[in-house]
Write an enzyme that holds these catalytic residues in place. Structure first.
Site, mmCIF file in Angstrom:
data_model
loop_
_atom_site.group_PDB
_atom_site.id
_atom_site.type_symbol
_atom_site.label_atom_id
_atom_site.label_comp_id
_atom_site.label_asym_id
_atom_site.label_seq_id
_atom_site.Cartn_x
_atom_site.Cartn_y
_atom_site.Cartn_z
ATOM 1 N N ARG A 77 41.527 34.410 41.374
ATOM 2 C CA ARG A 77 42.528 35.264 42.045
ATOM 3 C C ARG A 77 42.600 34.888 43.526
ATOM 4 O O ARG A 77 41.841 34.031 43.997
ATOM 5 C CB ARG A 77 42.185 36.748 41.873
ATOM 6 C CG ARG A 77 40.764 37.102 42.304
ATOM 7 C CD ARG A 77 40.372 38.479 41.744
ATOM 8 N NE ARG A 77 38.923 38.649 41.734
ATOM 9 C CZ ARG A 77 38.213 39.175 42.738
ATOM 10 N NH1 ARG A 77 38.820 39.581 43.814
ATOM 11 N NH2 ARG A 77 36.900 39.266 42.651
ATOM 12 N N THR A 105 33.139 34.611 38.369
ATOM 13 C CA THR A 105 31.829 35.176 38.014
ATOM 14 C C THR A 105 31.735 35.573 36.547
ATOM 15 O O THR A 105 30.650 35.675 36.005
ATOM 16 C CB THR A 105 31.521 36.428 38.858
ATOM 17 O OG1 THR A 105 32.566 37.383 38.668
ATOM 18 C CG2 THR A 105 31.398 36.082 40.329
ATOM 19 N N SER A 123 36.877 31.213 57.975
ATOM 20 C CA SER A 123 37.635 32.416 58.334
ATOM 21 C C SER A 123 37.859 32.417 59.834
ATOM 22 O O SER A 123 37.099 31.778 60.583
ATOM 23 C CB SER A 123 36.826 33.659 57.951
ATOM 24 O OG SER A 123 37.397 34.823 58.514
ATOM 25 N N TYR A 152 29.282 38.743 57.888
ATOM 26 C CA TYR A 152 30.342 37.827 57.450
ATOM 27 C C TYR A 152 30.520 36.704 58.476
ATOM 28 O O TYR A 152 30.608 35.532 58.113
ATOM 29 C CB TYR A 152 31.625 38.632 57.272
ATOM 30 C CG TYR A 152 32.793 37.892 56.674
ATOM 31 C CD1 TYR A 152 32.775 37.478 55.338
ATOM 32 C CD2 TYR A 152 33.937 37.624 57.422
ATOM 33 C CE1 TYR A 152 33.873 36.823 54.775
ATOM 34 C CE2 TYR A 152 35.037 36.978 56.871
ATOM 35 C CZ TYR A 152 35.002 36.585 55.549
ATOM 36 O OH TYR A 152 36.087 35.941 54.995
ATOM 37 N N ILE A 205 45.031 37.511 55.112
ATOM 38 C CA ILE A 205 45.808 37.046 53.967
ATOM 39 C C ILE A 205 45.855 38.168 52.930
ATOM 40 O O ILE A 205 44.864 38.886 52.727
ATOM 41 C CB ILE A 205 45.166 35.778 53.348
ATOM 42 C CG1 ILE A 205 44.896 34.714 54.432
ATOM 43 C CG2 ILE A 205 46.056 35.200 52.242
ATOM 44 C CD1 ILE A 205 46.098 34.228 55.220
HETATM 45 P P1 NAP Z 1 39.080 37.538 46.552
HETATM 46 O O1 NAP Z 1 40.497 37.889 46.268
HETATM 47 O O2 NAP Z 1 38.089 38.651 46.695
HETATM 48 O O3 NAP Z 1 38.551 36.481 45.441
HETATM 49 C C1 NAP Z 1 37.248 36.024 45.542
HETATM 50 C C2 NAP Z 1 36.978 34.919 44.548
HETATM 51 O O4 NAP Z 1 35.605 34.544 44.697
HETATM 52 C C3 NAP Z 1 37.181 35.342 43.104
HETATM 53 O O5 NAP Z 1 37.602 34.244 42.343
HETATM 54 C C4 NAP Z 1 35.778 35.771 42.691
HETATM 55 O O6 NAP Z 1 35.531 35.633 41.291
HETATM 56 C C5 NAP Z 1 34.916 34.791 43.476
HETATM 57 N N1 NAP Z 1 33.621 35.387 43.738
HETATM 58 C C6 NAP Z 1 33.354 36.602 44.283
HETATM 59 N N2 NAP Z 1 32.038 36.834 44.290
HETATM 60 C C7 NAP Z 1 31.457 35.736 43.749
HETATM 61 C C8 NAP Z 1 30.119 35.391 43.440
HETATM 62 N N3 NAP Z 1 29.108 36.227 43.678
HETATM 63 N N4 NAP Z 1 29.879 34.204 42.868
HETATM 64 C C9 NAP Z 1 30.882 33.349 42.577
HETATM 65 N N5 NAP Z 1 32.180 33.621 42.824
HETATM 66 C C10 NAP Z 1 32.454 34.811 43.398
HETATM 67 O O7 NAP Z 1 38.924 36.680 47.894
HETATM 68 P P2 NAP Z 1 40.030 35.978 48.828
HETATM 69 O O8 NAP Z 1 40.547 37.013 49.768
HETATM 70 O O9 NAP Z 1 40.986 35.174 48.019
HETATM 71 O O10 NAP Z 1 39.081 35.029 49.698
HETATM 72 C C11 NAP Z 1 38.792 33.704 49.314
HETATM 73 C C12 NAP Z 1 38.050 33.006 50.442
HETATM 74 O O11 NAP Z 1 38.826 33.058 51.637
HETATM 75 C C13 NAP Z 1 36.705 33.644 50.786
HETATM 76 O O12 NAP Z 1 35.765 32.639 51.127
HETATM 77 C C14 NAP Z 1 37.019 34.494 52.009
HETATM 78 O O13 NAP Z 1 35.893 34.718 52.799
HETATM 79 C C15 NAP Z 1 38.054 33.622 52.682
HETATM 80 N N6 NAP Z 1 38.950 34.351 53.581
HETATM 81 C C16 NAP Z 1 39.787 35.311 53.115
HETATM 82 C C17 NAP Z 1 40.636 35.956 53.998
HETATM 83 C C18 NAP Z 1 41.592 37.013 53.549
HETATM 84 O O14 NAP Z 1 42.285 37.580 54.410
HETATM 85 N N7 NAP Z 1 41.699 37.323 52.273
HETATM 86 C C19 NAP Z 1 40.615 35.621 55.349
HETATM 87 C C20 NAP Z 1 39.755 34.642 55.797
HETATM 88 C C21 NAP Z 1 38.926 34.001 54.904
HETATM 89 P P3 NAP Z 1 35.692 36.889 40.275
HETATM 90 O O15 NAP Z 1 37.168 37.057 40.045
HETATM 91 O O16 NAP Z 1 34.961 36.493 39.056
HETATM 92 O O17 NAP Z 1 35.094 38.088 40.965
#
Ligand code: NAP
Length: 239
Positions: A17, A39, A132, A145, A178
């Protein structure tokens, strides 16, 4: 027309996702054979690719998974899976702090280490670690974080220096706000609107916008960018 990633294989962690899914979809659309991770057992991957389950909180499972990844031997690695738990500094639970480092830093390190020998043997490869803006600047309640994302940045710079001569380009992409489940969970709807107002572009970003940058960095047009952290945040970190 030949697709830019035709003939390449890619591994995208956290590809169920959010940002990871968008990256996987974009790399598949660009012609790569994409494997994604999550996961839970029983997921899928865009373009008919493979799905692998590993919870990076589980240290032993992650070590075993890294061995699988070495055998998979991808041309492109995108370490995207990440977690965030915000807390006032005085209330940081050391177990939460360690969990965030495990998923956001240690697992990416192990997967980078697993793919480098194969990339070296082929004379090249591309690694993108998703960091990030909180690995470039910081904010109250983000200590755990930020510690993880500044770490990923430093780790990637050191790795890039070691593998550049082998044709392996390693970079970080540092997204701002995001629209994903993670952001909505951490901020809530009201927090999302408030933050969007602070972004010079007056909106949060879309996962597909991050995916487009990752596709470019991992594609054939990137021949000379390595060891960088590229911020993609609608101008937020400059205000
Ligand atoms: P998200 O929607 O919460 O999705 C997280 C993904 O990581 C999912 O596929 C999840 O798998 C997997 N995951 C979570 N916990 C895990 C674990 N313990 N072991 C292995 N996989 C795991 O996150 P996102 O917002 O798309 O963020 C993705 C990346 O971008 C992250 O590194 C985050 O720090 C970075 N980021 C995000 C933002 C933002 O605004 N969203 C901003 C800056 C940086 P499951 O579906 O199985 O749980």
């Amino acid at each position: 027309m030949t697709q830019p990633l035709s003939g390449k294989s890619a591994l995208v962690t956290g590809g169920t996702r959010g940002i990871g899914r968008a990256i996987a979809e974009r790399l598949a659309a660009d012609g790569a054979r994409v494997t994604v991770t999550g996961t839970r057992p029983g997921g899928d991957a865009p373009g008919g690719g493979a799905y692998l389950a590993c919870d990076f909180l589980d240290v032993r499972a992650t070590a075993a998974f890294a061995e699988d990844v070495a055998r998979l031997d991808p041309d492109i690695l995108v370490n995207n899976a990440g977690i965030n738990r915000i807390a006032p500094f005085a209330e940081i639970d050391p177990a939460d702090f360690a969990a965030i480092q495990q998923v956001n830093v240690t697992a990416p390190m192990m997967l980078c280490r697993a793919v480098v020998p194969g990339m070296r043997a082929r004379g090249g490869g591309r690694i993108v670690n998703i960091a990030s803006i909180w690995g470039v600047i910081s904010k109250a309640q983000r200590a755990s974080y930020s510690a993880s994302k500044f770490a990923v940045d430093g780790m990637t710079k050191a790795l890039a220096a070691e593998v550049a001569a082998d044709g392996i380009l390693a970079n970080c992409v540092a997204p701002g706000f995001i629209d994903t489940e993670m952001t909505r969970t951490v901020l809530g709807e009201a927090g999302m609107a408030e933050l969007a107002a602070q972004v010079p572009m007056k909106r949060v970003g879309k996962p597909a916008e991050i995916a487009a940058l990752v596709a470019w960095l991992t594609g054939p047009e990137n021949t000379y960018i390595s060891g960088q952290t590229i911020v993609i945040d609608g101008g937020f970190t400059n205000v």
